[in-house]
Design a protein around this motif. Structure first.
Motif, PDB file in Angstrom:
ATOM      1  N   GLU A  86       0.880  -1.164   0.000  1.00  0.00           N
ATOM      2  CA  GLU A  86       0.000   0.000   0.000  1.00  0.00           C
ATOM      3  C   GLU A  86       0.913   1.209   0.000  1.00  0.00           C
ATOM      4  N   ALA A  89      -0.108   4.177   2.300  1.00  0.00           N
ATOM      5  CA  ALA A  89      -0.125   3.860   3.722  1.00  0.00           C
ATOM      6  C   ALA A  89       1.214   3.326   4.192  1.00  0.00           C
ATOM      7  N   ARG A  91       2.492   0.238   3.986  1.00  0.00           N
ATOM      8  CA  ARG A  91       2.459  -1.044   4.682  1.00  0.00           C
ATOM      9  C   ARG A  91       2.101  -2.140   3.707  1.00  0.00           C
ATOM     10  N   ASP A 304     -16.358  -7.618  -8.079  1.00  0.00           N
ATOM     11  CA  ASP A 304     -15.458  -6.492  -8.166  1.00  0.00           C
ATOM     12  C   ASP A 304     -14.032  -7.035  -8.152  1.00  0.00           C
ATOM     13  N   THR A 306     -11.259  -5.824  -7.732  1.00  0.00           N
ATOM     14  CA  THR A 306     -10.278  -5.290  -6.783  1.00  0.00           C
ATOM     15  C   THR A 306     -10.517  -5.768  -5.348  1.00  0.00           C
ATOM     16  N   ALA A 307     -11.583  -6.517  -5.130  1.00  0.00           N
ATOM     17  CA  ALA A 307     -11.813  -7.049  -3.787  1.00  0.00           C
ATOM     18  C   ALA A 307     -10.714  -8.046  -3.444  1.00  0.00           C
ATOM     19  N   ARG A 308     -10.380  -8.139  -2.197  1.00  0.00           N
ATOM     20  CA  ARG A 308      -9.311  -9.039  -1.770  1.00  0.00           C
ATOM     21  C   ARG A 308      -9.894 -10.230  -1.035  1.00  0.00           C
ATOM     22  N   PRO A 310      -9.449 -13.295   1.411  1.00  0.00           N
ATOM     23  CA  PRO A 310      -8.513 -13.770   2.431  1.00  0.00           C
ATOM     24  C   PRO A 310      -8.089 -15.206   2.151  1.00  0.00           C
ATOM     25  N   ARG A 617      -9.847  -9.455  17.727  1.00  0.00           N
ATOM     26  CA  ARG A 617      -8.739  -8.871  16.999  1.00  0.00           C
ATOM     27  C   ARG A 617      -7.749  -8.175  17.927  1.00  0.00           C
ATOM     28  N   LYS A 916     -23.095  -8.804   9.276  1.00  0.00           N
ATOM     29  CA  LYS A 916     -23.040  -7.388   9.622  1.00  0.00           C
ATOM     30  C   LYS A 916     -24.321  -6.683   9.221  1.00  0.00           C
TER      31      LYS A 916
ATOM     32  N   HIS B 835      -3.665  -8.057  12.701  1.00  0.00           N
ATOM     33  CA  HIS B 835      -5.068  -8.438  12.879  1.00  0.00           C
ATOM     34  C   HIS B 835      -6.029  -7.306  12.567  1.00  0.00           C
ATOM     35  N   GLN B 836      -5.518  -6.162  12.123  1.00  0.00           N
ATOM     36  CA  GLN B 836      -6.426  -5.059  11.853  1.00  0.00           C
ATOM     37  C   GLN B 836      -7.317  -5.382  10.659  1.00  0.00           C
ATOM     38  N   PRO B 837      -8.549  -4.915  10.707  1.00  0.00           N
ATOM     39  CA  PRO B 837      -9.420  -5.165   9.551  1.00  0.00           C
ATOM     40  C   PRO B 837      -8.887  -4.419   8.337  1.00  0.00           C
ATOM     41  N   ASP B 838      -9.248  -4.913   7.183  1.00  0.00           N
ATOM     42  CA  ASP B 838      -8.724  -4.364   5.936  1.00  0.00           C
ATOM     43  C   ASP B 838      -9.519  -3.116   5.550  1.00  0.00           C
ATOM     44  N   LEU B 842      -6.879   2.340   6.123  1.00  0.00           N
ATOM     45  CA  LEU B 842      -5.546   1.819   6.415  1.00  0.00           C
ATOM     46  C   LEU B 842      -4.780   1.489   5.144  1.00  0.00           C
ATOM     47  N   ARG B 843      -5.494   1.364   4.042  1.00  0.00           N
ATOM     48  CA  ARG B 843      -4.771   1.131   2.801  1.00  0.00           C
ATOM     49  C   ARG B 843      -4.134   2.427   2.306  1.00  0.00           C
ATOM     50  N   ARG B 911     -16.235  -3.613   8.302  1.00  0.00           N
ATOM     51  CA  ARG B 911     -15.897  -4.858   7.640  1.00  0.00           C
ATOM     52  C   ARG B 911     -15.139  -5.805   8.575  1.00  0.00           C
ATOM     53  N   SER B 912     -15.203  -5.486   9.853  1.00  0.00           N
ATOM     54  CA  SER B 912     -14.453  -6.279  10.813  1.00  0.00           C
ATOM     55  C   SER B 912     -15.359  -7.343  11.377  1.00  0.00           C
ATOM     56  N   HIS B 922     -11.418 -11.937   7.024  1.00  0.00           N
ATOM     57  CA  HIS B 922     -12.152 -10.770   6.568  1.00  0.00           C
ATOM     58  C   HIS B 922     -13.317 -11.202   5.707  1.00  0.00           C
ATOM     59  N   ASP B 928     -15.155  -3.493  -1.000  1.00  0.00           N
ATOM     60  CA  ASP B 928     -13.848  -3.443  -0.368  1.00  0.00           C
ATOM     61  C   ASP B 928     -12.763  -3.268  -1.427  1.00  0.00           C
TER      62      ASP B 928
END
Lengths: 948, 948
Positions: A86, A89, A91, A304, A306-308, A310, A617, A916, B835-838, B842-843, B911-912, B922, B928
């Motif tokens: 990223e 960011a 990271r 989409d 660009t979705a990631r 896991p 988390r 959610k 462990h942070q949500p995506d 943060l990106r 999204r967490s 995730h 996302d």
């Protein structure tokens, strides 16, 4: 069968890899622990003696900044999964499943087809490599020089905090043997280095737009001998593959995507395998085409890109994808399987032959102590010690309650220490932890009320029960009866576990409510009010004190008390001053009932919450694991702290002040007859038979679980030796009036879990690989010696309020109940079909049939509960046999296929994630596949049913 | 700004579609409510007057049972997503994103390329169609006959409970106009029928192995006029497409997969668009190739192709995929946008021009009543009435506490009814619900303690504050100052909301703990013990009663009480009998403290739990929504029930028995000066200025939120008219000594949400489409009339224990605090990076910068808390301005890009998801995505900051 030890519910998921393919164990003995089949963790193939291709770390260096400030920058990396930098960011993204656009793969293919392919390139340094790669006809000498300088430029990795420093741009050619291209400090210190196993190799993809090129330039190089190419890669690894994808400027992210495609290709195990063996361009393209044949395609309108995604929890077996040569290479591994794995290959219904074998443990005995010399054993001892002490306190308190003090905390500590230590020294499977367990506790309570009903002297009667049980167990050992366990299916076990859990819950709540009778709540209208302190004096007339009753309240309204010497001192103070507390309110202690309820609820909810911390988390995983493992200890501490803070006179745990039996007036040895008629010693055989069923079940199912093939135990099991030890200890504890002990499933699993050996090297997104258990006798022995020493904890233990223990008791019941698949099926009854989780069960069995099965289980449970509530409750071990009968009868109602899904297969991993929004949102791990053979697993008793 | 109404936190997610593309509104005004851009819900394009292609229902009929028992069986269906028939379980799978194998697409392509393609086929019945399709040279007449008979065979749909009944096998040819191929009853009764919009068409794919064919037979038919093809499809829809894929037996599931590929292709909006307009085979293949260009590819080694991907929450815009012709067709829609949508197109930083406009509401007035004639309005009234009454009770109780009874529940009911009803009749935006709000309550409390400190007559002083506030507000209206709202960013709003929430939490806990002072807990050593009932008599000597104090306890030990006429009756009874309760223990009521604590915790946790029910899997969604919407009502009821069950003398809500002000001795009209000096009426302008800031913020931010473009309000807003109304009502309520009212964000949103109009037809896996709000004045009016009538609920309300209200109060604070993004960022501080949500945040922003921003907010909050704790607390509205200043200063610390992510953009959806194992898991909804423009949204004040 035992109730779950609080805080250890998670272990089964982490310690017991469930999804073992039934037929595919040859090349892939442990797919459950992570994506090992094809991944870098080649431990298992190493163990089997088959050399495997080294792991590949792939890095994408992108050329950015055309035309002004050209620089190479690492923008992605792959081991198993993709990590993207990223940029903004600063990271690395979380590891995720890479997704590609189909055209980028096709463009890559045509670029490679027209480009330079060097297989077994002899280059020994980056310089040599660059010279070879740029030896292309289409480049003018000037361009070639520019390109070479550019390729030698040092790339920026994320770890580098300093800016671009093109230190190699001006270097003059060096000799091949020159070692000045040594890796930089950052490269060696990269934390990723430790995650990769020794022998790992690197592949680098260089991609980008270079305006001065007239046509695209593609090159693919396989180095003959892997060599560290200076600081080309982020980690100092010898490079094996090198891929160059440069070209004139074009619209979009063309070269970035092509570079990613090349990196993803290289990270594919199958492509890697082929390209390592490719001898020409044709082989390379064939490997790419084979990859394309296997890809999964998602339609553009519904996804989409660009979705990631896991990393899935477990990956499909790559076995089918292997070409015949590769399969031949893997083939020879089969005969070299360890015996445990070999044993396992008899299909879903065969049972482990441990059940037939008697343990031969002597050759291992010395190593059973030497193997314990590891730091890990220290933390294991601490953890299991605390769990054992918690168990001893909780069960001691409850046994004391259940037997009117015939046993108590002191007996519990002493018995645990003696029995546990002896078992650890003698047993066939010394990883087993002996403990009081739920079923035995329930039985003991029933036995006590039985003997009270018949006015028997309890301990002598119990001694005879113990003698008979030991006899029956020895008979079972002699007849090698452990094979009978196979007749108990999950149906039986779940029914039994649910009953025990419900009894736990019912008892915990019942005992709590009982406290409100002992410490009544004073309602406004209540007349049990008032208390005076009366001193002996001339005017005092005791007969005038009439205990007021609600019925005739008016009679006492104008009663002349005629007191002379009296004060309003609280009763204890009054007694201390020589007076007598008088009045209807003297015996009521206010606030205790509600405060006890608060303590009860607090310890229950706190323990439940701590258990959930494990999957939250927050905090590093060590802290989370600690909090959740010690949830019951911490909950007890919190309860004690609250109690001590307010200092109310709550009922506390009864602990003897000196080292003598809790029951006053008995010696350590139980007299063989006491006040009972002699023939009761014969009649005791009847309850002993029932108890034997319990003990046998509890002990053997635990043993089967602990010796499961997936734990890779090297030293073998000892089913009959263990049962023999339990029988002998039964005699001993009965004679001493100590509690009875059998193997406790969950605490033993926790013990094994704390002794796991795991591979430290694992790729991002991969789970650590399980290597085995430190099998030894020392940790258990030390735990029980410490438990024995804890008898002197009595001055501390007496501060533990009983409501706190009831709360822990409730927690144990709820935790055990919620861990069985039966509970999940009951929950299904309440869910609209639309919102049900996508369980494999539901894909294969009609919902009505699932509900019917659940309803039958519920009906059986109801019947068991009714029997349990009658005076015939003591025969409840016989209900087990009844459940087996019902299960047999079910075979006429359900098809074998349905029973396979409902009763035979291991429960699937929970896949019901709280959603959610309004719509259900399923996680979709790779295991969520109907065709994956990972889901089929041989039937074996499962730990979920256990009640600690 | 107002605290969240309990139980309504979820509305913002469901009712307020957040992800509005900033620049793509032309063709796609509301992508947030579901995958509408290209989906079947063509409501918006219909609204815009652009004809859109009808929705396509696609069904895959597979030929099974070769060679013995050939039958067609439906095995899959598609609208937006795929549903697979679980044959064994006999149910449709959950809708999921279809995944394909690339080879099946390629095989399909070559089969179609060689096969029969009939575009604009004139067939009018299945028979004609079958005749046309089988007119292939490669078939012998005999084979053709067999094939025709087979194709006419009736397929088995899952709904059909009867077996195969090949009713058409023997039918002789009919006329084209013959209507005997009428749809079957099952087809018409299919529940799917109602989910599809009118005008939907069907496409059928027939695939399978047919041993007698020598070579594969592929046919693709587009019917010129869609016609119902008998019972070919599960639902009786006119068929437009027909695809036949038959061939000789082959290995694997070749034809099944090819059939799926054809169905997925047809379900792709872009392919559908092209193939509807294709004029020859070339066009068809070009459309297929275009599809292939856009697909997402998952590598085989890292992805299990049988895993099912749930439908993403929102899909990427299909706009880029549109070919130029299609874009032209969609183009004309732009000028026809509604003004609200048009207004919105000024880019991310422009504000809605409502802020400049004054409302012109008169033309809508009659329809404001007529539009309410719908059943939905009835349930809206019930729901909002209960929420309003809960609010009135809670705030009434708290205001009574805060002002020492100067206001109370009666005033709260009366004021709510009067102000609310008046507002509903006059206001520009009658959907707004007026209510007491958190900030005003906090300010009122501070104002009261201020006036107590200066010994002022509160109500007259308050009257002058109200007069000044009204004046200031009218000035603000006259100067059209609403545009100032734009200077308040999320930073300011979050800081303010967090402060108010913390005050709520602190106060709730504080009030609860205060109860333990009122009802002390009797510790064992406590000397406040004992109570006698003394009757007037000769020996009674009142002076002998000394209240015992711990210090000099020994003095009273041997005190001669000398009582003659006394009894141990409880104090109330004693008083009733004419005696006097005497003794240090007479005033202590046991058990109340702990019981109150239990009530407090029970109502808090119960309300929290009910709130979570909304997102659980249990119960139908109606039940879940009900439970969660009425969480606070139900929690209050539970608390009252518990309290009534035990019948303890807990402190109850003070309710007047008759219709007169709570404060004894005052009339309804507040005297303008009371005991205060005259100049306080001028000095009141200072606190009024502070309150004006609060009122202005609270009112206008709510108004902006309610009038957001995504609610598609037709009747326009009335910012200044609304503020004018609030000012006038301020005067009225101040004069009558009633609470002050402003617009309450969350309850107003709940009101709008309960009046949503949604499309009933939606495809499986799709969310219902939002059509608009029933804008009218009647529901609000009825709600407030009912609230007014509820003043006579007093006999019921007096049973509500105060601890229950404190629990609800705590719940409101916690719910409001947990809804802001600030809280999530604080949580990030505790999470290991791994462990942070995506989160998108943060990106794009370095973690250290995120933490710095959070730390600055925390520091501001700390400072605010300190100021709030000093005597200067009343100036806290000024802190708002301070926060604005801090926010301005932050622009020197953070880059605009960082501030965009941290402060400007709408918060991303949570999204967490709690993970199940040790590894974070995730969810990955389609939103996302870093490149999706759906994520960029114009800045507008958000409802998260509100404190009800």
């Amino acid at each position: 069968m035992e109730m779950k030890l609080p805080g250890q519910e998670g272990f089964e998921a982490s310690s017991a890899p469930r999804n073992i393919p039934s037929g595919e164990l040859d090349s892939n003995p442990d797919p459950g622990t992570g994506p090992s089949p094809d991944g870098p963790s080649d431990t298992e193939s190493k163990e089997l003696g088959v050399p495997k291709d080294p792991l590949l770390f792939i890095q994408l260096n992108e050329l950015l900044g055309w035309p002004q400030a050209l620089e190479w920058r690492e923008t992605g990396r792959w081991v198993l999964f993709e990590e993207k930098l990223e940029v903004a960011a600063g990271r690395w993204s979380a590891p995720h499943v890479p997704t590609l656009a189909l055209p980028s793969l096709q463009k890559l293919r045509s670029l490679l087809a027209e480009g330079l392919v060097l297989l077994d390139c002899p280059a020994q340094s980056l310089l040599e490599l660059v010279e070879q790669v740029t030896r292309v006809e289409s480049l003018s000498p000037e361009l070639r020089g520019q390109l070479q300088a550019l390729l030698l430029q040092r790339p920026q990795h994320y770890n580098q905090t300093t800016g671009t420093r093109p230190c190699w741009g001006s270097t003059h050619p060096r000799k091949a043997s020159d070692n000045e291209e040594a890796p930089l400090r950052e490269q060696c210190q990269n934390p990723l280095r430790q995650k990769l196993p020794p022998g790992a190799e690197a592949g680098t993809v260089l991609a980008g737009e270079l305006g001065f090129l007239a046509q695209p330039l593609g090159a693919f190089v396989r180095l003959r001998n892997p060599v560290v190419l200076g600081s080309l890669t982020e980690v100092s690894l010898p490079s094996r593959f090198f891929c160059l994808l440069l070209g004139p400027c074009m619209l979009g992210k063309g070269y970035h995507e092509m570079g990613r495609a090349a990196a993803v290709l290289l990270s594919d195990p199958q492509f890697q395998w082929s390209v390592r063996r490719a001898s020409n361009l044709h082989d390379l393209l064939a490997a790419l085409d084979a990859f394309l044949e296997e890809v999964t395609v998602l339609p553009p309108g519904r996804w989409d890109p660009t979705a990631r995604i896991p990393p899935p929890k477990c990956l499909p077996s790559q076995h089918k994808r292997l070409p015949s040569q590769q399969r031949e290479i893997r083939g020879p591994a089969v005969p070299r399987l360890t015996s445990a794995e070999d044993r396992h290959r008899h299909g879903p219904h065969a049972h482990s032959p441990e059940l037939q074998r008697t343990g031969r443990k002597v050759p291992w005995y010395p190593s059973d102590f030497l193997d314990a010399l590891h730091l890990q054993c220290f933390s294991a001892v601490l953890y299991i010690y605390l769990a054992t002490v918690t168990n001893a306190i909780t069960f001691g308190g409850l046994l004391g309650d259940a037997t009117d003090g015939a046993q108590g905390v002191l007996e519990s500590f002493l018995g645990t220490a003696v029995a546990g230590a002896a078992f650890c020294l003698m047993a066939g499977q010394p990883l087993t932890i002996l403990s009081s367990t739920g079923p035995v506790l329930v039985f003991e309570r029933l036995l006590f009320s039985f003997s009270r009903d018949y006015s028997l002297d309890y301990l002598p009667f119990r001694l005879w029960v113990g003698i008979w049980v030991a006899t029956f167990c020895l008979v079972l050992v002699a007849t090698e009866a452990s094979v009978l366990v196979r007749y108990f299916t999950r149906f039986t076990e779940e029914g039994f576990c649910a009953l025990i859990s419900l009894i736990f819950i019912y008892d915990a709540v019942g005992k709590m409510l009982n406290l409100t009778h002992t410490y009544p709540i004073q309602k406004p209208g209540s007349s049990a009010y008032g208390c005076l302190c009366q001193y002996p004096g001339p005017g005092g007339n005791e007969s005038q004190w009439i205990r007021t009753r609600p019925k005739d309240r008016d009679d006492i309204v104008s009663m002349d008390l005629g007191l002379i010497n009296a004060s309003l001192l609280p009763p204890p103070e009054c007694t201390r001053q020589g007076g007598h507390p008088r009045g209807p309110g003297c015996h009521t202690v206010p606030d205790i009932a509600f405060f006890s309820l608060l303590l009860f609820l607090t310890s229950f909810f706190f323990a439940m919450a701590l258990k959930c911390v494990k999957t939250s988390r927050f905090f590093p995983s060590v802290v989370r694991k600690g909090l959740s493992d010690f949830s019951s200890v911490l909950a007890i501490l919190l309860g004690c702290g609250l109690d001590a803070f307010l200092g109310l006179a709550t009922p506390k745990l009864m602990v003897p002040r000196e080292f003598k039996p809790t029951l006053p007036g008995r010696g350590w040895l139980v007299s063989p007859f006491g006040a009972n008629p002699w023939w009761w010693s014969v009649a005791a055989a009847l309850p002993a038979l029932l108890l034997s069923i319990l003990i046998f079940m509890d002990q053997q199912i635990t043993a089967v679980i602990l010796n499961r093939m997936e734990y890779r135990l090297q030293k073998g099991a000892g089913f009959h030796l263990d049962l023999f030890c339990v029988a002998v200890l039964m005699l001993l504890t009965s004679a001493l009036g100590l509690p009875w002990y059998v193997s406790a499933t969950v605490i033993s699993l926790a013990h094994m879990d704390s002794l796991r050996r795991e591979s430290r090297a694992c790729a991002p997104g991969e789970r650590p690989n399980f290597l085995g258990i430190r099998e030894q006798r020392l940790t258990g022995l030390v735990v029980f010696i410490l438990t024995g020493a804890s008898i002197f904890l009595a001055p501390v233990l007496k501060f533990i309020p009983m409501p706190v223990l009831y709360g822990i008791f409730l927690y144990m019941g709820v935790a055990a109940l919620s861990s069985i698949q039966f509970t999940n099926r009951v929950k299904l009854l309440l869910m609209p079909a639309k919102h049900q989780p996508d369980l494999l069960l539901l894909r294969h069995v009609p919902l009505t049939r699932v509900h019917l099965f659940t309803a039958i289980q519920l009906a059986c449970l109801g019947l068991l509960w009714i029997i349990k509530s009658t005076p015939a409750a003591i025969i409840f071990p016989l209900m087990l046999l009844g459940l087996v009968g019902v299960r047999k009868a079910l075979e006429r109602v359900f098809s074998p296929q349905e029973l396979l899904w409902l009763d035979e297969l291991m429960p699937e991993e929970e896949r019901s994630i709280p959603e959610k929004g309004l719509e259900p949102e399923h996680s979709f791990s790779g295991s969520d596949s109907e065709d994956s053979e990972l889901m089929y697993q041989p039937k074996a008793p499962e730990i979920n049913i256990s009640v600690n």
